[in-house]
Structure formats: C-alpha cells, structure tokens
Design a protein around this motif. Sequence first.
Motif, PDB file in Angstrom:
ATOM      1  N   LYS A  39       8.241  -7.078  -1.769  1.00 50.92           N
ATOM      2  CA  LYS A  39       9.042  -7.371  -2.958  1.00 50.92           C
ATOM      3  C   LYS A  39       9.339  -8.868  -3.050  1.00 50.92           C
ATOM      4  N   TYR A  51       9.361  -2.938  -6.625  1.00 49.00           N
ATOM      5  CA  TYR A  51      10.338  -2.105  -5.909  1.00 49.00           C
ATOM      6  C   TYR A  51      10.390  -2.501  -4.428  1.00 49.00           C
ATOM      7  N   ASN A  52      11.419  -2.047  -3.728  1.00 43.19           N
ATOM      8  CA  ASN A  52      11.560  -2.324  -2.298  1.00 43.19           C
ATOM      9  C   ASN A  52      10.334  -1.813  -1.555  1.00 43.19           C
ATOM     10  N   TYR A  53       9.724  -2.703  -0.803  1.00 37.89           N
ATOM     11  CA  TYR A  53       8.485  -2.366  -0.112  1.00 37.89           C
ATOM     12  C   TYR A  53       8.384  -3.272   1.105  1.00 37.89           C
TER      13      TYR A  53
END
Length: 75
Positions: A39, A51-53
């Motif tokens: 991200k 998105y949060n990754y």
Amino acid sequence: MAYYFSTKLKNLTFKDAIARTTEALKSEGFGVLTDIDKKATLKNKLNVDFYNYKILGACNPSLAYNALQEEDKIG
C-alpha cells in the motif's frame, strides 16, 4: 484453480492481524526478515490508493540452513 492460500481473520484490525501473524511465526521459530508494505509503496511510487497489503518474508534459520546443506540453490 487458486494459486494462493487465504484466511479471513474476523474482528481484527489489519495491524492486529500482522502482529498476531508475526507472533505465531515467532512461536514456530520463524522471524520476519522483510516487511514489504505494498500500500505504502504504491502510494509513494505511483500516487495510487490501494488496500492494506503486506508481504512478510519469514525465515527459520535452522530450517533454512538444513535446506541449504541439501541444496545450496534452494533460495
């Protein structure tokens, strides 16, 4: 056919899920050598929102050493 594994963790924040995963790895003798925040990288390099990754590069030194003794190109 899926080429990945996934698990849904309910009632946890992303930050708590990362902490819980890191602790679970630690309890099995693994450490996190790398922590890639996709991200943040995509925001920094391309100015896009994602998105949060996170990608956690985990390693168990004893298992890694044993594997390297068997096949030095395993890495």
